[in-house]
Scaffold this motif. Structure first.
Motif, mmCIF file in Angstrom:
data_model
loop_
_atom_site.group_PDB
_atom_site.id
_atom_site.type_symbol
_atom_site.label_atom_id
_atom_site.label_comp_id
_atom_site.label_asym_id
_atom_site.label_seq_id
_atom_site.Cartn_x
_atom_site.Cartn_y
_atom_site.Cartn_z
ATOM 1 N N THR A 98 0.836 -1.193 0.000
ATOM 2 C CA THR A 98 0.000 0.000 0.000
ATOM 3 C C THR A 98 0.870 1.242 0.000
ATOM 4 O OG1 THR A 98 -0.055 -0.021 2.392
ATOM 5 C CG2 THR A 98 -1.835 -1.143 1.243
ATOM 6 N N GLY A 99 0.272 2.371 0.151
ATOM 7 C CA GLY A 99 1.014 3.604 0.218
ATOM 8 C C GLY A 99 1.538 4.049 -1.129
ATOM 9 N N GLY A 100 2.821 4.298 -1.222
ATOM 10 C CA GLY A 100 3.329 4.966 -2.408
ATOM 11 C C GLY A 100 3.704 4.093 -3.577
ATOM 12 N N TYR B 32 0.371 10.280 -0.422
ATOM 13 C CA TYR B 32 1.112 10.083 -1.651
ATOM 14 C C TYR B 32 0.196 10.492 -2.805
ATOM 15 C CZ TYR B 32 3.929 7.070 1.365
ATOM 16 O OH TYR B 32 4.692 6.574 2.377
ATOM 17 N N PHE B 34 -0.500 10.816 -7.163
ATOM 18 C CA PHE B 34 -0.227 10.147 -8.424
ATOM 19 C C PHE B 34 -1.001 10.831 -9.557
ATOM 20 C CE2 PHE B 34 1.346 6.243 -6.355
ATOM 21 C CZ PHE B 34 0.770 6.356 -5.101
ATOM 22 N N LEU B 51 6.084 10.984 -3.583
ATOM 23 C CA LEU B 51 6.107 10.282 -2.299
ATOM 24 C C LEU B 51 6.656 11.187 -1.204
ATOM 25 C CD1 LEU B 51 7.428 6.776 -3.450
ATOM 26 C CD2 LEU B 51 5.088 7.639 -3.363
ATOM 27 N N SER B 94 -3.275 8.486 -2.012
ATOM 28 C CA SER B 94 -3.391 7.420 -1.022
ATOM 29 C C SER B 94 -2.648 7.852 0.236
ATOM 30 C CB SER B 94 -2.826 6.097 -1.547
ATOM 31 O OG SER B 94 -1.418 6.109 -1.560
ATOM 32 N N GLU B 95 -3.127 7.341 1.355
ATOM 33 C CA GLU B 95 -2.429 7.585 2.604
ATOM 34 C C GLU B 95 -1.339 6.543 2.785
ATOM 35 O OE1 GLU B 95 -5.655 7.719 5.397
ATOM 36 O OE2 GLU B 95 -6.335 9.682 4.670
ATOM 37 N N LEU B 96 -0.621 6.586 3.889
ATOM 38 C CA LEU B 96 0.507 5.683 4.108
ATOM 39 C C LEU B 96 0.069 4.227 3.944
ATOM 40 C CD1 LEU B 96 3.426 5.192 4.928
ATOM 41 C CD2 LEU B 96 2.682 5.242 7.312
#
Lengths: 114, 112
Positions: A98-100, B32, B34, B51, B94-96
């Protein structure tokens, strides 16, 4: 295969029938997403699986929609008693975590309810 | 909960002109960011991502985006567009740990 695979690519069903859409994620990817793309509606989040955690079902539009992911790999999205408003392209994506990290998308299943 | 707003549903532009596609997000935590692109009759692919670190991010095909925390924006830019850049562009956040949320998309129409 190297990418996310979805089947079928196209599905035409009669109103009231149940349908199952399949997603084979990239091997080793722990995160799997389902989205719905309707004309002019963008990408609507449906459900998200991450490893062994309980899935995030907050995007499912009604209790006619459900999804499961067996063995942490293949996922099936089921729509019961389909309605015409369910017609859309259903996209599956997977990522290594998940995440980045980048999510890789399949080509989608185009569902038409007649 | 996080959300993404793409301020323009359609952006028409002439070939070789510069373009900016706007994206604003909301989140209570660090995120994050995108940009994805969807060419006609194709799947989505990643253009670029932010990021951490430098707020100016360069991606494929000459695109770049700048993260502005104070304005909660992540606008996409290209100094000179080509006909082949005609596509749907999606901003996402998105979060972490958590799901990827997309905006409504912006259709870039490049005219000769």
């Amino acid at each position: 295969g190297a990418g996310v695979s979805q089947s079928p690519s196209n599905k035409v069903t009669e109103k009231g029938k149940d349908v199952e859409l399949r997603c084979d994620p990239i091997s080793g990817h722990t995160a799997l997403y389902w989205y719905r793309q309707s004309l002019g509606q963008g990408l609507e989040f449906l459900i998200y699986f991450q490893g062994n955690s309980a899935p995030d079902k907050s995007g499912l539009p009604s209790d006619r929609f459900s999804a499961e992911r067996t063995g942490g790999s293949v996922s099936t999205l089921t729509i019961q008693r389909t309605q015409q408003e369910d017609s859309a392209v259903y996209l599956c994506a997977s990522s290594s975590m998940t995440g980045g990290t980048e999510a890789f998308f399949g080509q989608g299943t185009r569902l038409t309810v007649v | 909960a996080q959300s993404v707003t793409q301020l323009d549903s359609q952006v028409p532009v002439f070939e070789e002109a510069p373009v900016e596609l706007r994206c604003n997000y909301s989140s209570s935590v660090s995120v994050y960011l995108f940009w994805y692109v969807q060419y006609p009759n194709q799947g989505l692919q990643l253009l670029l991502k932010y990021l951490s670190g430098s707020t100016l991010v360069k991606g494929i095909n000459g695109f770049e985006a700048e993260f502005n925390k104070s304005q909660t924006s992540f606008h996409l830019r290209k100094p000179s567009v080509h006909i082949s850049d005609t596509a749907e562009y999606f901003c996402a956040v998105s979060e972490l740990v958590g799901k990827l949320i997309f905006g409504q998309g912006t259709t870039l129409q490049v005219k000769p």
